[in-house]
Each structure stands twice: as structure tokens, then as C-alpha cells.
Scaffold this active site. Structure first.
Site, PDB file in Angstrom:
ATOM      1  N   GLY A   9     -17.339 -62.497 100.721  1.00 25.34           N
ATOM      2  CA  GLY A   9     -18.755 -62.490 101.127  1.00 25.34           C
ATOM      3  C   GLY A   9     -19.651 -62.670  99.914  1.00 25.34           C
ATOM      4  N   GLY A  12     -23.335 -63.800 100.108  1.00 30.62           N
ATOM      5  CA  GLY A  12     -24.241 -63.016 100.951  1.00 30.62           C
ATOM      6  C   GLY A  12     -25.244 -62.200 100.146  1.00 30.62           C
ATOM      7  N   GLN A  13     -26.000 -61.365 100.858  1.00 28.84           N
ATOM      8  CA  GLN A  13     -27.095 -60.627 100.219  1.00 28.84           C
ATOM      9  C   GLN A  13     -26.592 -59.714  99.094  1.00 28.84           C
ATOM     10  OE1 GLN A  13     -29.153 -57.689 102.609  1.00 28.84           O
ATOM     11  NE2 GLN A  13     -31.019 -57.802 101.380  1.00 28.84           N
ATOM     12  N   ASP A  54     -11.499 -68.081 104.451  1.00 30.14           N
ATOM     13  CA  ASP A  54     -11.903 -67.301 105.617  1.00 30.14           C
ATOM     14  C   ASP A  54     -11.116 -65.987 105.568  1.00 30.14           C
ATOM     15  OD1 ASP A  54     -12.169 -66.142 108.078  1.00 30.14           O
ATOM     16  OD2 ASP A  54     -11.728 -67.953 109.225  1.00 30.14           O
ATOM     17  N   TYR A 143     -22.264 -54.227 115.685  1.00 29.98           N
ATOM     18  CA  TYR A 143     -22.161 -54.076 114.225  1.00 29.98           C
ATOM     19  C   TYR A 143     -21.902 -52.604 113.880  1.00 29.98           C
ATOM     20  CZ  TYR A 143     -24.050 -53.967 109.392  1.00 29.98           C
ATOM     21  OH  TYR A 143     -24.257 -53.788 108.044  1.00 29.98           O
ATOM     22  N   LYS A 147     -18.692 -50.709 112.232  1.00 39.67           N
ATOM     23  CA  LYS A 147     -18.776 -49.861 111.034  1.00 39.67           C
ATOM     24  C   LYS A 147     -18.064 -48.517 111.270  1.00 39.67           C
ATOM     25  CE  LYS A 147     -20.855 -52.599 108.196  1.00 39.67           C
ATOM     26  NZ  LYS A 147     -19.996 -53.304 107.245  1.00 39.67           N
TER      27      LYS A 147
HETATM   28  C1  AKB Z   1     -28.883 -54.619 109.139  1.00 41.69           C
HETATM   29  O1  AKB Z   1     -30.114 -54.484 109.263  1.00 41.69           O
HETATM   30  O2  AKB Z   1     -28.126 -54.983 110.042  1.00 41.69           O
HETATM   31  C2  AKB Z   1     -28.268 -54.259 107.803  1.00 41.69           C
HETATM   32  C3  AKB Z   1     -27.837 -52.829 107.758  1.00 41.69           C
HETATM   33  C4  AKB Z   1     -28.829 -51.755 107.765  1.00 41.69           C
HETATM   34  O3  AKB Z   1     -26.669 -52.569 107.708  1.00 41.69           O
HETATM   35  N1  AKB Z   1     -29.195 -54.526 106.744  1.00 41.69           N
END
Ligand code: AKB
Length: 314
Positions: A9, A12-13, A54, A143, A147
Site C-alpha cells: 500500500g 496510499g495516504q 497484488d 471496513y 478491522k
Molecule cells: C476512514 O475515514 O475511513 C479512515 C479511518 C478513520 O480509518 N480515515
């Protein structure tokens, strides 16, 4: 253990800044940037090896670890909260399969792993103020679900196989190197670019929205510090709470306006409001402070000054 480091990654940011910080510290040739879909900027491409793989492809990932004899992986691949709600199946596959691959490689090849969790692991039933290290984890986004599952899997691999995996629950991250990509906390990045370019920003959350946030140099510092910490001092192998500052969207707008007086803004909440409302407002990160000495350096006013200076420069 080999000192070579892989960063997945890497475009990425977090990856685009962490990779450069690691190269400054350990030498460009020792830090392999691994990208997939994003294009590397000049600095990333010219400061050390760059590979395209990937991370859901176990064979390709293993081949890369073996090619460079890597001993450490910073596994930053992930589809964020707002983007994940648009493609939940893809988010689950990318976030979980790549993590499982990395943990299995770590188990077999004795690698040290960093993997980020997030405040998205919390949900509507979590206490919102001073959210404790150990609390209710019932997220309402795919998401967030990935996590929580990832935290449990990481801890399982630590207990069962002795994998040295370390993790932080990142707050919303503010940075200027890459454009925001599919997160709910993106408004805290976009406002700076729009304020400099167009003198106007429409927030996609309401003005009372308060979220835990962190400036990227602090996130990079925390990430390197936890990876350098004495493993005996780490009492959390799920993921550490991590905090720097919390402010409302309105407070952020006013702080930006101090430096750009003709900046105007309004609030037009969209579907991301619900996600923001499900997350904590402030975080108790005392365990990270006690275990490995975590201290942030940037508050809101320092962050705004530095962001505006760098956006104007770039
Ligand atoms: C998001 O906004 O999805 C991320 C995070 C807080 O994990 N920046």
C-alpha cells in the site's frame, strides 16, 4: 532477522509518507515500496526499489519477500470506510485476504508485521468520550468489521504462532501528499486543498461532527516507534488506541479561516455523516503512552499552519 522492509500500500495516504521516513532512517535500498493500483510519485520511485504486486496474491507476495529476503512488512493495503460501503465484497476480500496472507508469511518466515486498525473498529454502541482501550467493538461499516476481524486474527497469530504483529488504531489522518481516497475523515484533508485552490469548501458532515484526528508526521512517528519498541513492553497485540486531537468540523473551518480570511464554507451532510456519527469523539490512548512512550506533537493550530504551508509549496 533480515533488516529489509516491505511496505504494501506504498502509494496510499500513509504508505507514501511512511516509506520515505523508513528510507531516511534505514536506507533507500532497504525499504521496498509495494504498490498495486496507485502510481508512485517521483520521490517514492526514485528513493528506492518499487514493485507492483497484488497483496491478495499469496504466491506473488511470497516471491517478493523471498526476492528481497525481507524481515519486516508494514502492511498498509486497505479499502477505507466510505469506499468500502460502495463495494463491501471487494473491501472484505482486499482487507482480509491480504492480511491473512501477510500473517501466514510472518508465521512461516518469522517476519515482524505492522498492520493498521482504525477508530472504525468502534461503532454506535461504543462509549464516545474517552473511548477505552478495551470496549465494545460493534462497527456498522464493512471496513470497521474488517478491522475488528483483523485485530482478532492478529492477536490469534500472536498467541498461537508467536507472530510479532503490532498494530495501532489510527484516528482520521490529515496529510498533504496524496489526495483523500474513500475515507469518512477525508473532509479534514479536502478542506485544506479547496481552501487554498477555490477559497470555498462544502463539508459532507455537519458542523457539530467531532472525530479523533492526527497529523501524518505523528502517525508516521507512532508507527515507527511501535515497530522499534521492545516486544516485552507491548501488552496489546490486538491494536493500540492512539490519539492526538479532536475537533468539530466547524472548529477546523474557523482555524483554516484564521489563515485564509476570504475562505467560505458550508455543511451539506451526505451518507458519510452516519459513519462519522458511529465513531468516537475522543480516545483514551493511555496504554500506548504507558507501554511504549507515545506522545503526539501536533495539535490543531500547528497542523493547520503546516498543512497550508506545504500545500502552497507543492
Ligand atoms: C476512514 O475515514 O475511513 C479512515 C479511518 C478513520 O480509518 N480515515
Amino acid at each position: 532477522m533480515s533488516k529489509k522492509i516491505l511496505v504494501t500500500g506504498a502509494t496510499g495516504q500513509v504508505g507514501s509518507e511512511l516509506t520515505i521516513a523508513l528510507r531516511d532512517k534505514f536506507g533507500g535500498g532497504n525499504v521496498i515500496a509495494v504498490g498495486h493500483s496507485g502510481a508512485p510519485d517521483k520521490e517514492l520511485k526514485n528513493s528506492g526499489p518499487y514493485e507492483v504486486v497484488d497483496a491478495t496474491d499469496m504466491n506473488a507476495l511470497r516471491a517478493l519477500v523471498e526476492k528481497y529476503e525481507a524481515g519486516i512488512i508494514y502492511h498498509l493495503v486497505g479499502i477505507l470506510s466510505a469506499a468500502g460501503e460502495k463495494k463491501p465484497d471487494l473491501a472484505w476480500r482486499v482487507n482480509m485476504e491480504s492480511l491473512k496472507n501477510v500473517l501466514d508469511l510472518a508465521r512461516n518466515l518469522k517476519l515482524r508485521i505492522f498492520w493498521p486498525s482504525s477508530i472504525a473498529a468502534f461503532g454506535p454502541t461504543t462509549p464516545k468520550k474517552n473511548t477505552p482501550q478495551k470496549t465494545i467493538l460493534e462497527p456498522s461499516t464493512i471496513y470497521g468489521v474488517s478491522k475488528v476481524a483483523g485485530e482478532l486474527l492478529a492477536n490469534y497469530y500472536f498467541l498461537k504462532y508467536g507472530v510479532d504483529v503490532r498494530s495501532l488504531r489510527y484516528p482520521g489522518l490529515i496529510s498533504y501528499k496524496t489526495p483523500p481516497r474513500g475515507g469518512t475523515s477525508d473532509y479534514a484533508v479536502a478542506v485544506f486543498f479547496e481552501a487554498v485552490k477555490n477559497k470555498h469548501y462544502s463539508f459532507f458532515v455537519n458542523k457539530e461532527t467531532v472525530l479523533p484526528m492526527m497529523y501524518m508526521p505523528d502517525a508516521v512517528k507512532a508507527t515507527i516507534e511501535i515497530m522499534e519498541a521492545d516486544p516485552k513492553k507491548l501488552t496489546v497485540r490486538h491494536s493500540y488506541n492512539l490519539a492526538a486531537m479532536s475537533f468539530s468540523a466547524q472548529e477546523l473551518a474557523l482555524e483554516v479561516k484564521k489563515h485564509i480570511p476570504d475562505f467560505s464554507y458550508d455543511f451539506k451532510p451526505d451518507e458519510r455523516q452516519k459513519i462519522a456519527d458511529s465513531w468516537p469523539k475522543t480516545i483514551d490512548d493511555s496504554r500506548a503512552r504507558e507501554d511504549w512512550g507515545w506522545r503526539p506533537e501536533f495539535d490543531l493550530s500547528k497542523t493547520v499552519v503546516d498543512m497550508l504551508e506545504n500545500i502552497r509549496k507543492h
